[in-house]
Design an enzyme around this catalytic site. Structure first.
Site, mmCIF file in Angstrom:
data_model
loop_
_atom_site.group_PDB
_atom_site.id
_atom_site.type_symbol
_atom_site.label_atom_id
_atom_site.label_comp_id
_atom_site.label_asym_id
_atom_site.label_seq_id
_atom_site.Cartn_x
_atom_site.Cartn_y
_atom_site.Cartn_z
ATOM 1 N N ASP A 112 -12.155 13.919 8.853
ATOM 2 C CA ASP A 112 -11.446 14.785 7.919
ATOM 3 C C ASP A 112 -10.075 15.184 8.470
ATOM 4 O O ASP A 112 -9.975 15.713 9.573
ATOM 5 C CB ASP A 112 -12.307 16.040 7.691
ATOM 6 C CG ASP A 112 -11.758 16.912 6.586
ATOM 7 O OD1 ASP A 112 -11.130 16.389 5.643
ATOM 8 O OD2 ASP A 112 -11.955 18.142 6.679
ATOM 9 N N HIS A 113 -9.000 14.911 7.704
ATOM 10 C CA HIS A 113 -7.637 15.294 8.077
ATOM 11 C C HIS A 113 -7.211 14.729 9.435
ATOM 12 O O HIS A 113 -6.690 15.474 10.279
ATOM 13 C CB HIS A 113 -7.463 16.818 8.096
ATOM 14 C CG HIS A 113 -7.402 17.440 6.737
ATOM 15 N ND1 HIS A 113 -8.526 17.716 6.000
ATOM 16 C CD2 HIS A 113 -6.352 17.832 5.978
ATOM 17 C CE1 HIS A 113 -8.161 18.268 4.843
ATOM 18 N NE2 HIS A 113 -6.850 18.331 4.800
ATOM 19 N N GLU A 167 -10.542 3.933 -2.022
ATOM 20 C CA GLU A 167 -9.321 4.313 -1.310
ATOM 21 C C GLU A 167 -8.315 4.906 -2.298
ATOM 22 O O GLU A 167 -7.603 5.863 -1.991
ATOM 23 C CB GLU A 167 -8.741 3.080 -0.629
ATOM 24 C CG GLU A 167 -7.513 3.339 0.196
ATOM 25 C CD GLU A 167 -6.897 2.054 0.666
ATOM 26 O OE1 GLU A 167 -6.572 1.962 1.856
ATOM 27 O OE2 GLU A 167 -6.721 1.123 -0.139
ATOM 28 N N HIS A 213 -4.579 8.961 2.263
ATOM 29 C CA HIS A 213 -5.446 8.695 1.117
ATOM 30 C C HIS A 213 -6.480 9.801 1.025
ATOM 31 O O HIS A 213 -6.863 10.377 2.048
ATOM 32 C CB HIS A 213 -6.226 7.387 1.291
ATOM 33 C CG HIS A 213 -5.368 6.174 1.284
ATOM 34 N ND1 HIS A 213 -4.834 5.645 0.139
ATOM 35 C CD2 HIS A 213 -4.953 5.382 2.302
ATOM 36 C CE1 HIS A 213 -4.126 4.565 0.433
ATOM 37 N NE2 HIS A 213 -4.174 4.382 1.742
ATOM 38 N N HIS A 215 -3.372 6.735 7.679
ATOM 39 C CA HIS A 215 -3.466 5.528 8.495
ATOM 40 C C HIS A 215 -2.183 4.722 8.382
ATOM 41 O O HIS A 215 -1.312 5.009 7.555
ATOM 42 C CB HIS A 215 -4.693 4.674 8.117
ATOM 43 C CG HIS A 215 -4.611 4.002 6.779
ATOM 44 N ND1 HIS A 215 -5.511 3.033 6.376
ATOM 45 C CD2 HIS A 215 -3.746 4.136 5.740
ATOM 46 C CE1 HIS A 215 -5.207 2.620 5.161
ATOM 47 N NE2 HIS A 215 -4.149 3.263 4.751
ATOM 48 N N HIS A 255 0.634 6.791 6.058
ATOM 49 C CA HIS A 255 0.506 7.411 4.731
ATOM 50 C C HIS A 255 -0.953 7.833 4.564
ATOM 51 O O HIS A 255 -1.824 7.381 5.303
ATOM 52 C CB HIS A 255 0.917 6.422 3.632
ATOM 53 C CG HIS A 255 0.064 5.200 3.611
ATOM 54 N ND1 HIS A 255 0.295 4.114 4.421
ATOM 55 C CD2 HIS A 255 -1.055 4.908 2.915
ATOM 56 C CE1 HIS A 255 -0.643 3.207 4.211
ATOM 57 N NE2 HIS A 255 -1.479 3.649 3.307
ATOM 58 N N CYS A 272 2.342 -0.502 3.635
ATOM 59 C CA CYS A 272 1.291 0.119 4.459
ATOM 60 C C CYS A 272 1.595 0.000 5.947
ATOM 61 O O CYS A 272 0.942 0.650 6.761
ATOM 62 C CB CYS A 272 -0.066 -0.503 4.150
ATOM 63 S SG CYS A 272 -0.565 -0.231 2.463
HETATM 64 NI NI NI Z 1 -3.357 2.896 2.866
#
Ligand code: NI
Length: 138
Positions: A80-81, A124, A42, A15, A40, A34
């Protein structure tokens, strides 16, 4: 008597925290790293809690296989992904913070037919987690 059942799932996703109507400077001021241009990732861990009476015949609140299948269909299949900002419709006009992710996932799971979904908690990172919970009196 009511009991809760908690079940954990995980998925990786990426995200970027930013608002397109803000300048990059405003975004960086608010969201720090961010807000960086290419996003990036998680490894999100989500914990879903359902609550309800224990079925006297099965001894269960809900069948785990049914919960797993529901979470798979409503959440994991889509999340997912992926790049949350662009691949999840709810985030087209909404910053994909983990607070908002909790809300979106809770909404998607609220129709579970076999027990009441009462909270969605998301880790997260190892340092922070967020939780969306229905009010006890509702
Ligand atoms: Ni983040």
């Amino acid at each position: 008597m009511k009991l809760s059942l908690n079940r954990r799932y995980s998925f990786p996703a990426s995200h970027r925290l930013f608002r397109s109507e803000w300048t990059q400077e405003q975004n960086t001021q608010t969201f720090g790293k961010c807000a960086n241009a290419h996003g990036h990732g998680h490894n999100y861990t989500i914990e879903v809690a359902v609550r309800g009476p224990v079925n006297p015949e099965t001894g269960m609140i809900a069948n785990l296989a049914e919960l797993d299948q529901f979470v798979q269909e409503k959440v994991l299949r889509d999340f997912d992904h992926v790049y949350l900002n662009e691949q999840i419709p709810e985030f087209r006009d909404c910053v994909p913070t983990t607070e908002n992710l909790c809300r979106v996932i809770f909404c998607r799971l609220s129709g579970f037919p076999h027990a009441r979904v009462v909270s969605v908690r998301i880790e997260e990172t190892t340092k922070n987690s967020f939780e969306y919970r229905v009010d006890e009196h509702e």
